[in-house]
Design a protein around this motif. Sequence first.
Motif, PDB file in Angstrom:
ATOM      1  N   SER A   1      49.215 -21.066  81.394  1.00  0.00           N
ATOM      2  CA  SER A   1      49.469 -19.832  82.143  1.00  0.00           C
ATOM      3  C   SER A   1      48.864 -19.780  83.539  1.00  0.00           C
ATOM      4  CB  SER A   1      48.949 -18.632  81.349  1.00  0.00           C
ATOM      5  OG  SER A   1      47.546 -18.768  81.164  1.00  0.00           O
ATOM      6  N   GLY A   2      47.910 -20.675  83.824  1.00  0.00           N
ATOM      7  CA  GLY A   2      47.293 -20.624  85.152  1.00  0.00           C
ATOM      8  C   GLY A   2      46.107 -21.565  85.230  1.00  0.00           C
TER       9      GLY A   2
ATOM     10  N   LEU B   1      59.076 -20.779  81.841  1.00  0.00           N
ATOM     11  CA  LEU B   1      58.147 -20.935  82.973  1.00  0.00           C
ATOM     12  C   LEU B   1      58.536 -19.986  84.112  1.00  0.00           C
ATOM     13  CD1 LEU B   1      55.817 -22.433  84.407  1.00  0.00           C
ATOM     14  CD2 LEU B   1      57.517 -24.066  85.250  1.00  0.00           C
ATOM     15  N   ASP B   2      59.821 -19.930  84.417  1.00  0.00           N
ATOM     16  CA  ASP B   2      60.272 -19.013  85.467  1.00  0.00           C
ATOM     17  C   ASP B   2      59.921 -17.569  85.125  1.00  0.00           C
ATOM     18  OD1 ASP B   2      61.272 -21.064  86.937  1.00  0.00           O
ATOM     19  OD2 ASP B   2      63.370 -20.789  86.309  1.00  0.00           O
TER      20      ASP B   2
ATOM     21  N   ARG C   1      56.198 -17.013  85.576  1.00  0.00           N
ATOM     22  CA  ARG C   1      55.817 -16.973  86.996  1.00  0.00           C
ATOM     23  C   ARG C   1      56.258 -15.684  87.675  1.00  0.00           C
ATOM     24  NH1 ARG C   1      57.086 -23.179  88.952  1.00  0.00           N
ATOM     25  NH2 ARG C   1      55.005 -24.022  88.534  1.00  0.00           N
ATOM     26  N   SER C   2      57.270 -15.022  87.083  1.00  0.00           N
ATOM     27  CA  SER C   2      57.776 -13.785  87.691  1.00  0.00           C
ATOM     28  C   SER C   2      56.885 -12.581  87.356  1.00  0.00           C
ATOM     29  CB  SER C   2      59.200 -13.510  87.204  1.00  0.00           C
ATOM     30  OG  SER C   2      59.173 -13.051  85.857  1.00  0.00           O
TER      31      SER C   2
ATOM     32  N   GLY D   1      51.010 -14.346  86.491  1.00  0.00           N
ATOM     33  CA  GLY D   1      51.540 -15.564  85.891  1.00  0.00           C
ATOM     34  C   GLY D   1      52.040 -16.564  86.937  1.00  0.00           C
ATOM     35  N   GLU D   2      51.754 -16.261  88.221  1.00  0.00           N
ATOM     36  CA  GLU D   2      52.297 -17.086  89.312  1.00  0.00           C
ATOM     37  C   GLU D   2      51.825 -18.531  89.238  1.00  0.00           C
ATOM     38  OE1 GLU D   2      50.461 -14.388  89.642  1.00  0.00           O
ATOM     39  OE2 GLU D   2      51.661 -12.820  90.619  1.00  0.00           O
ATOM     40  N   GLY D   3      50.624 -18.739  88.671  1.00  0.00           N
ATOM     41  CA  GLY D   3      50.047 -20.087  88.647  1.00  0.00           C
ATOM     42  C   GLY D   3      50.412 -20.905  87.421  1.00  0.00           C
ATOM     43  N   ALA D   4      51.373 -20.432  86.631  1.00  0.00           N
ATOM     44  CA  ALA D   4      51.718 -21.136  85.397  1.00  0.00           C
ATOM     45  C   ALA D   4      52.374 -22.481  85.688  1.00  0.00           C
ATOM     46  CB  ALA D   4      52.646 -20.270  84.546  1.00  0.00           C
ATOM     47  N   ALA D   5      52.276 -23.390  84.734  1.00  0.00           N
ATOM     48  CA  ALA D   5      52.862 -24.730  84.910  1.00  0.00           C
ATOM     49  C   ALA D   5      53.194 -25.337  83.558  1.00  0.00           C
ATOM     50  CB  ALA D   5      51.870 -25.622  85.657  1.00  0.00           C
TER      51      ALA D   5
END
Lengths: 330, 330
Positions: free
Chosen positions: B163-164, B280-281, B284-285, B289-293
């Motif tokens: 998640s980040g 993932l999208d 991130r939205s 959660g912007e730093g998820a990978a």
Amino acid sequence: MADGAGGKASRRLVEGTIVPLLGDAWKGTLADSAVLDIGPGRLAMTTDAFVVRPLRFPGGSIGELAVNGTVNDLAMAGAGPVALVAALVIEEGTAVETVEAELRALGEAAGRAGVPVVGGDTKVVEHGKGDGLYVSTTGLGRVLEGVALGPDRVREGDRVLLSGPIGDHGITILLARGEVDLEADLRSDSRPVWPLVRPLLEEDPGAVRWLRDPTRGGVASALNELARDRGLAVVLEEAAIPVREPVRGACELLGLDPLHVANEGQFLAVVAPGAADRLLDRLRSIPGGEGAAIVGTLREGPARAVLAETPYGGTRIVDLLEGDPLPRIC
Amino acid sequence: MADGAGGKASRRLVEGTIVPLLGDAWKGTLADSAVLDIGPGRLAMTTDAFVVRPLRFPGGSIGELAVNGTVNDLAMAGAGPVALVAALVIEEGTAVETVEAELRALGEAAGRAGVPVVGGDTKVVEHGKGDGLYVSTTGLGRVLEGVALGPDRVREGDRVLLSGPIGDHGITILLARGEVDLEADLRSDSRPVWPLVRPLLEEDPGAVRWLRDPTRGGVASALNELARDRGLAVVLEEAAIPVREPVRGACELLGLDPLHVANEGQFLAVVAPGAADRLLDRLRSIPGGEGAAIVGTLREGPARAVLAETPYGGTRIVDLLEGDPLPRIC
């Protein structure tokens, strides 16, 4: 300290030691949460931290007390236990045998109380930052149908039922510390009270108005809270209150009032006047309930007070405990 | 010590201090148990003891952590929190302001997580038998319908979502202790993750197979447990794992692997390969959660191992933590 760090040693501790010691009572997984399917109905939830000193004493120990204290709080809400979780804070350097004995005691007590242990947590703190072992337990219970308990249900004229002799736990702990030069043949009363409470509630759910287990602060604190919350007086008949001889003797010597001493296996029930004798008979018919008695009555005044009528015709005020004669009794 | 004895001082502490400080989050009564009416469905239950040192640190404190850690364990079972209880063990002599600040932090964190505090307990232990304050919290949650999580649901080819950035909490605590001569602009990541987890589960409950918050022992321990429980390999792409620069720097200096460092506001999700990019999208939205990978993949072998593929084409084994670089980080 490595045992508490969440790595290999933690995993060994949990899987290799804790889970096997809990025995059949363990019904959890090693995931972050237990998932329970307990059906419909109202739930009761309660938590307690146990810091009793010493860890073991005649009639019980911290692991056993942590289960009984928690399931008894559920019972006081009219709930049978359905799940229990425990969080341990272990002081670095505590003997492995000590921790093992308490996990075993916890598992056995859970077995006796009929409650599955569904999860737990272990933390280790440095030497000098704890006292051997602290245990926090949380219980989840299902409230019996038709049960409605609370101070607002209590009426003038209602009777106060007590399940058995008081003060055994507090005096046992006091003596177990060896700080007073006194010996007595006494054990803690620690036990689950649901087997005594449930038949009363099933016999006549509407007649049972209020339940409380008189732990810290004793019978005096429990009844003072009721008197205050309900705005009535609780008048106790002192001669009717069961107190074992060793407890009475120790209290006299130490200047304690048995009404202020903690219990871990008794409960108070306020019941409708018309049902009191029948519920007393029912309670006395259950193993462990033989020593029950009707000990008092709810009166209109003096509002918010607890009084005890002495055998000689006098009346004394039974106040809330001021100060702390017995710290860390649970 | 009198505050913990169950008498007048206890009642004053609970009614006069604790309940007001919890603020709007307090939904309990002062009875032995809370009674909850939470409707049908599967429940999740989890407990944790919090012994973090120091009590306050950049980005959080013990009272706040106790809430977030517990609701996050519920989230890992696919459950939104519905009730929380807390048991405090206070060391005699701890400043009243310290306890008050943590109760306020606990209440505020519960408010942010949307979970009512329905009960609690307070014990006081002698000076030198604790470390200011220990908090044990237990959470009850309702599992989202259609959610089925567990190692047995994981398949070869599944992807690992993170998640980040990792390691913020552990390194923050380490630096807050002042034992290493290092400064960094860093805060704990402590936060409730349910607002991030819930949309994933609602988007595609079947595609989310396993969830875990990498707290003590870090990402390495969480994934090693999965690899072991499932009998597969987890292969991480090291370059894809988000690590903030101050954490990376501190780890290099101190000889720590960020994969072993604790987190309090991140989670790992194993998801079906076909849904990974979409989830993932979605993640991130969501704010936070912007730093998820996507950081890894489940492979058939080497069974029960976690591997990291380095940016230079090498592969290293990511073992469970042995020993304890960071005690009492939660």
